[in-house]
Design an enzyme around this catalytic site. Structure first.
Site, mmCIF file in Angstrom:
data_model
loop_
_atom_site.group_PDB
_atom_site.id
_atom_site.type_symbol
_atom_site.label_atom_id
_atom_site.label_comp_id
_atom_site.label_asym_id
_atom_site.label_seq_id
_atom_site.Cartn_x
_atom_site.Cartn_y
_atom_site.Cartn_z
ATOM 1 N N ASP A 89 13.402 0.101 7.156
ATOM 2 C CA ASP A 89 12.049 0.626 6.976
ATOM 3 C C ASP A 89 12.010 2.163 7.005
ATOM 4 O O ASP A 89 11.288 2.790 6.245
ATOM 5 C CB ASP A 89 11.165 0.099 8.129
ATOM 6 C CG ASP A 89 9.834 -0.414 7.624
ATOM 7 O OD1 ASP A 89 9.666 -0.491 6.398
ATOM 8 O OD2 ASP A 89 8.971 -0.748 8.458
ATOM 9 N N ASN A 148 8.205 7.673 12.078
ATOM 10 C CA ASN A 148 9.591 8.042 12.418
ATOM 11 C C ASN A 148 10.205 7.176 13.515
ATOM 12 O O ASN A 148 11.409 6.940 13.517
ATOM 13 C CB ASN A 148 9.666 9.527 12.789
ATOM 14 C CG ASN A 148 8.745 9.893 13.921
ATOM 15 O OD1 ASN A 148 7.837 9.140 14.271
ATOM 16 N ND2 ASN A 148 8.965 11.057 14.500
ATOM 17 N N SER A 173 2.138 3.084 10.853
ATOM 18 C CA SER A 173 2.036 3.916 9.649
ATOM 19 C C SER A 173 2.173 3.010 8.425
ATOM 20 O O SER A 173 2.907 2.024 8.444
ATOM 21 C CB SER A 173 3.149 4.958 9.643
ATOM 22 O OG SER A 173 3.301 5.483 8.342
ATOM 23 N N GLU A 245 -0.495 12.726 20.245
ATOM 24 C CA GLU A 245 0.891 13.227 20.237
ATOM 25 C C GLU A 245 1.131 13.767 18.845
ATOM 26 O O GLU A 245 1.293 12.998 17.904
ATOM 27 C CB GLU A 245 1.880 12.085 20.506
ATOM 28 C CG GLU A 245 1.830 11.494 21.883
ATOM 29 C CD GLU A 245 2.169 12.489 22.968
ATOM 30 O OE1 GLU A 245 2.721 13.567 22.654
ATOM 31 O OE2 GLU A 245 1.851 12.214 24.129
ATOM 32 N N CYS A 279 9.190 14.863 16.121
ATOM 33 C CA CYS A 279 8.134 15.837 16.417
ATOM 34 C C CYS A 279 8.577 16.918 17.391
ATOM 35 O O CYS A 279 8.135 18.055 17.305
ATOM 36 C CB CYS A 279 6.922 15.105 16.970
ATOM 37 S SG CYS A 279 7.343 14.026 18.333
ATOM 38 N N GLU A 384 5.936 23.159 10.486
ATOM 39 C CA GLU A 384 6.763 21.991 10.778
ATOM 40 C C GLU A 384 7.271 21.402 9.461
ATOM 41 O O GLU A 384 6.492 21.041 8.589
ATOM 42 C CB GLU A 384 5.934 20.944 11.524
ATOM 43 C CG GLU A 384 6.776 19.758 11.962
ATOM 44 C CD GLU A 384 5.962 18.698 12.699
ATOM 45 O OE1 GLU A 384 4.832 18.430 12.277
ATOM 46 O OE2 GLU A 384 6.484 18.148 13.676
ATOM 47 N N GLU A 461 2.105 10.697 27.350
ATOM 48 C CA GLU A 461 2.628 9.333 27.300
ATOM 49 C C GLU A 461 3.772 9.236 28.309
ATOM 50 O O GLU A 461 4.284 10.243 28.792
ATOM 51 C CB GLU A 461 3.111 9.006 25.877
ATOM 52 C CG GLU A 461 1.943 9.037 24.910
ATOM 53 C CD GLU A 461 2.182 8.288 23.608
ATOM 54 O OE1 GLU A 461 3.063 8.697 22.846
ATOM 55 O OE2 GLU A 461 1.462 7.281 23.370
HETATM 56 O O1 TXE Z 1 1.226 11.693 9.589
HETATM 57 P P1 TXE Z 1 -0.282 11.387 9.529
HETATM 58 P P2 TXE Z 1 2.340 11.200 8.562
HETATM 59 C C1 TXE Z 1 3.678 14.443 12.028
HETATM 60 C C2 TXE Z 1 4.529 15.487 11.462
HETATM 61 C C3 TXE Z 1 4.760 15.051 10.044
HETATM 62 C C4 TXE Z 1 3.466 14.376 9.722
HETATM 63 C C5 TXE Z 1 3.592 13.397 8.624
HETATM 64 O O2 TXE Z 1 3.788 16.675 11.523
HETATM 65 O O3 TXE Z 1 5.020 16.106 9.147
HETATM 66 O O4 TXE Z 1 3.059 13.809 10.954
HETATM 67 O O5 TXE Z 1 3.508 12.058 9.058
HETATM 68 C C6 TXE Z 1 -2.984 7.547 10.330
HETATM 69 N N1 TXE Z 1 -8.001 8.485 10.899
HETATM 70 N N2 TXE Z 1 4.387 13.501 12.786
HETATM 71 O O6 TXE Z 1 2.008 11.565 7.163
HETATM 72 O O7 TXE Z 1 -0.754 11.507 8.145
HETATM 73 C C7 TXE Z 1 -1.871 7.247 9.345
HETATM 74 O O8 TXE Z 1 -2.194 6.108 8.559
HETATM 75 C C8 TXE Z 1 -7.196 7.679 11.588
HETATM 76 C C9 TXE Z 1 4.538 13.821 14.159
HETATM 77 O O9 TXE Z 1 2.611 9.752 8.826
HETATM 78 O O10 TXE Z 1 -0.904 12.187 10.590
HETATM 79 C C10 TXE Z 1 -0.690 7.047 10.276
HETATM 80 O O11 TXE Z 1 -0.717 5.743 10.835
HETATM 81 N N3 TXE Z 1 -5.887 7.515 11.313
HETATM 82 C C11 TXE Z 1 4.869 12.674 14.920
HETATM 83 C C12 TXE Z 1 -0.944 8.067 11.378
HETATM 84 O O12 TXE Z 1 -2.340 8.373 11.301
HETATM 85 C C13 TXE Z 1 -5.363 8.222 10.299
HETATM 86 C C14 TXE Z 1 5.765 11.684 14.317
HETATM 87 C C15 TXE Z 1 -0.140 9.348 11.217
HETATM 88 O O13 TXE Z 1 -0.342 9.845 9.905
HETATM 89 C C16 TXE Z 1 -6.157 9.096 9.531
HETATM 90 C C17 TXE Z 1 5.541 11.465 12.916
HETATM 91 C C18 TXE Z 1 -7.532 9.213 9.869
HETATM 92 N N4 TXE Z 1 -8.354 10.029 9.220
HETATM 93 C C19 TXE Z 1 4.862 12.384 12.212
HETATM 94 N N5 TXE Z 1 -5.370 9.663 8.592
HETATM 95 C C20 TXE Z 1 5.100 12.782 16.396
HETATM 96 N N6 TXE Z 1 4.269 13.531 17.131
HETATM 97 O O14 TXE Z 1 5.981 12.101 16.895
HETATM 98 C C21 TXE Z 1 -4.117 9.180 8.764
HETATM 99 N N7 TXE Z 1 -4.111 8.301 9.784
#
Ligand code: TXE
Length: 487
Positions: A89, A148, A173, A245, A279, A384, A461
């Site tokens: 995945d 991730n 996600s 987070e 992250c 980032e 967390e």
């Molecule tokens: O994140 P998104 P993405 C960060 C890191 C990376 C970026 C991209 O900056 O470049 O995220 O990952 C849901 N209301 N991290 O594109 O878009 C979405 O469906 C409610 C940091 O996946 O923020 C997904 O399930 N939910 C991180 C989740 O939010 C919403 C690890 C994250 O999506 C939404 C991974 C909304 N309006 C990525 N829009 C860490 N901190 O560990 C989107 N989502």
């Protein structure tokens, strides 16, 4: 194959007809179809979670703990199967998903399962009276995950939520729909009431439905800063509790007295684990000028030995980026670094073959990249990237490096390498970051709180700190005398 939802104890199909294809990042071959949950599905998930909450909240902590501990055993007994699902995945090496992802999820279930019986309030002796507090659950909590670390993120949220007596609806996600369903299965088999941990599928629209739902009491997100801001804004209209987070652009500072071999090992860990899609990564590597050249030589040498390729091969050390679109974004950062005057010391290109000579052009592979001749104002040093790209920055003094390290709106993590115990603590105490390491990097034991300062998030967390984010405190005053009233 169809990735379904998991509602009320069973795999269910969405009642809508919107769906999309989930691809394997290593070859872009479809893994299956994912159905987007719609409002009707969310309503069913909320009804079921509410029912489960009313059963679950009456259980003792010890009873709840037993279910979590059993779920942990189930995950561990399915380690290989779940690790392979995660690798397909996410595109991360199987060696990582076997060693870290599933184990870390099980650790969280064990930690909070073991603690469930010990969650308690306090007693207060008062004049002719006494008081006590109760730590009560919030109700239905929603978890929204990143791509991730899918099962780890799900378990880091579910374990404290359930231990405290809440139920949870989790949305993975849209890029990684698989392993939350394995966690849901494990809870059911461990004896959880149906609906205690429901899984819905979909993109940000489904996340937003959870945030807006009046019967959901709390949101916990792992994701990007822009999504965190949207969620906080939307949740404010209902004064909903929120844990965030988010991302980072963390500093890793290597002083001249550091153990160089360990510092190089940590720099690799801080940047190239899970293809750099972490992250807390220490992507701004500040190196003292006295050791700059020798550090760089060793770092380059070891970076070039990283075995990149087929994530299912046990010898692979770096896999594929999550999607073509994300890979293109990372490549744009490589171009931006070059055009802003930084020197690409190694990597940053799309390879044709992997370390065993296999053709990998159909996957989202990029070789690990090191930039030198960087300055703090370049985009590669400010934003980032979320890929295998690190920037080396030279520094002269402790004061200077602390100021430069803090010159960012992020504040998730920070690391310091030095053999001077006083300097290690002195510097870490001045860094604006929630999760810090001295002489190591990216180690996140369940016992320690994890979370960010500044725009990297709010709440914590893991550890005992998570308990306060999944409970509300009730104060009770008990009179032992008469009511003294002026009326
Ligand atoms: O994140 P998104 P993405 C960060 C890191 C990376 C970026 C991209 O900056 O470049 O995220 O990952 C849901 N209301 N991290 O594109 O878009 C979405 O469906 C409610 C940091 O996946 O923020 C997904 O399930 N939910 C991180 C989740 O939010 C919403 C690890 C994250 O999506 C939404 C991974 C909304 N309006 C990525 N829009 C860490 N901190 O560990 C989107 N989502």
């Amino acid at each position: 194959m169809m990735y379904t939802q998991f509602i009320d104890g069973a795999l269910t199909k969405s009642s809508g007809d919107e769906s999309w294809i989930n691809y394997n990042p290593a070859n872009n071959i479809p893994l299956g179809e994912v159905c987007q949950s719609n409002e009707q599905d969310i309503e069913a998930a909320v009804d079921s979670s509410e029912k489960a909450f009313h059963i679950w909240r009456t259980k003792t902590g010890a009873e709840r703990g037993r279910v979590l501990l059993k779920a942990a055993d189930i995950l561990r007994s399915r380690l290989e199967k779940i690790a392979l699902l995660e690798t397909h995945d996410v595109g991360k090496p199987i060696s990582e998903s076997l060693a870290v992802d599933i184990t870390s999820a099980a650790d969280a279930l064990e930690y909070f399962g073991g603690m469930a019986a010990g969650i308690h309030g306090e007693f207060f002796d008062l004049k002719n009276a006494f008081g006590y507090t109760r730590r009560e659950p919030l109700g239905i909590c929603a978890g929204i995950g990143a791509w991730n670390y899918p099962i780890q993120v799900a378990a880091w949220k579910a374990a404290p939520a359930l231990a405290c007596g809440n139920s949870m609806i989790f949305k993975p996600s849209e890029l990684t729909p698989a392993t939350a369903l394995e966690l849901a299965n494990a809870f059911m088999e461990a004896g959880a009431p149906p609906g205690l941990f429901n899984v819905v599928q979909g993109d940000g629209r489904v996340g937003a439905m959870l945030v807006d739902h009046p019967r959901i009491a709390k949101i916990s997100l792992t994701g990007s800063v822009p999504t965190g801001k949207k969620i906080l804004t939307a949740a404010a209209s209902q004064l909903k509790k929120v844990t965030l987070e988010l991302g980072g652009k963390s500093p890793l500072i290597i002083f001249e007295d550091a153990d160089i071999h360990n510092a190089v090992s940590a720099t690799l860990l801080a940047n190239f684990y899970t293809q750099g899609e972490v992250c807390s990564n220490g992507t701004r590597v500040f190196v003292h000028h006295q050791i700059f050249d020798s550090f760089l030589m060793k770092l380059k040498e070891r970076t070039e030995k990283i075995r990149l390729g087929d994530p299912t091969d046990p010898d692979t050390q770096m896999g594929a980026l999550i999607s073509k679109a994300h890979m293109e974004k990372v490549i744009r950062f490589i171009d931006s670094g070059k055009s802003s005057g930084a020197t690409l010391l190694t990597g940053g290109y799309i390879p044709e073959t992997d370390f065993k000579g296999r053709n990998i052009t159909s996957g989202n592979f990029m070789t690990p990249a090191i930039f030198t001749n960087c300055n703090d104002s370049m985009d590669i040093c400010k934003e980032e990237i979320f890929g295998p790209v690190l920037s080396i920055l030279k520094f002269d003094t402790e004061e200077e490096v602390i100021e430069r390290a803090n010159n960012t709106s992020f504040g998730l993590s920070a690391g310091v390498f030095t053999n001077d115990i006083k300097r290690g603590h002195r510097v870490i105490h001045q860094l604006q970051a929630g999760t810090c390491w001295i002489n190591n990097y990216n180690i996140t034991p369940i016992e320690l709180p994890f979370g960010g300062y500044k725009q990297s998030g709010q709440g914590r967390e893991n550890s005992l700190a998570a308990i306060q984010h999944y409970t509300q405190l009730k104060s009770v005053y008990v009179e032992l005398g008469n009511v003294e009233s002026p009326y």
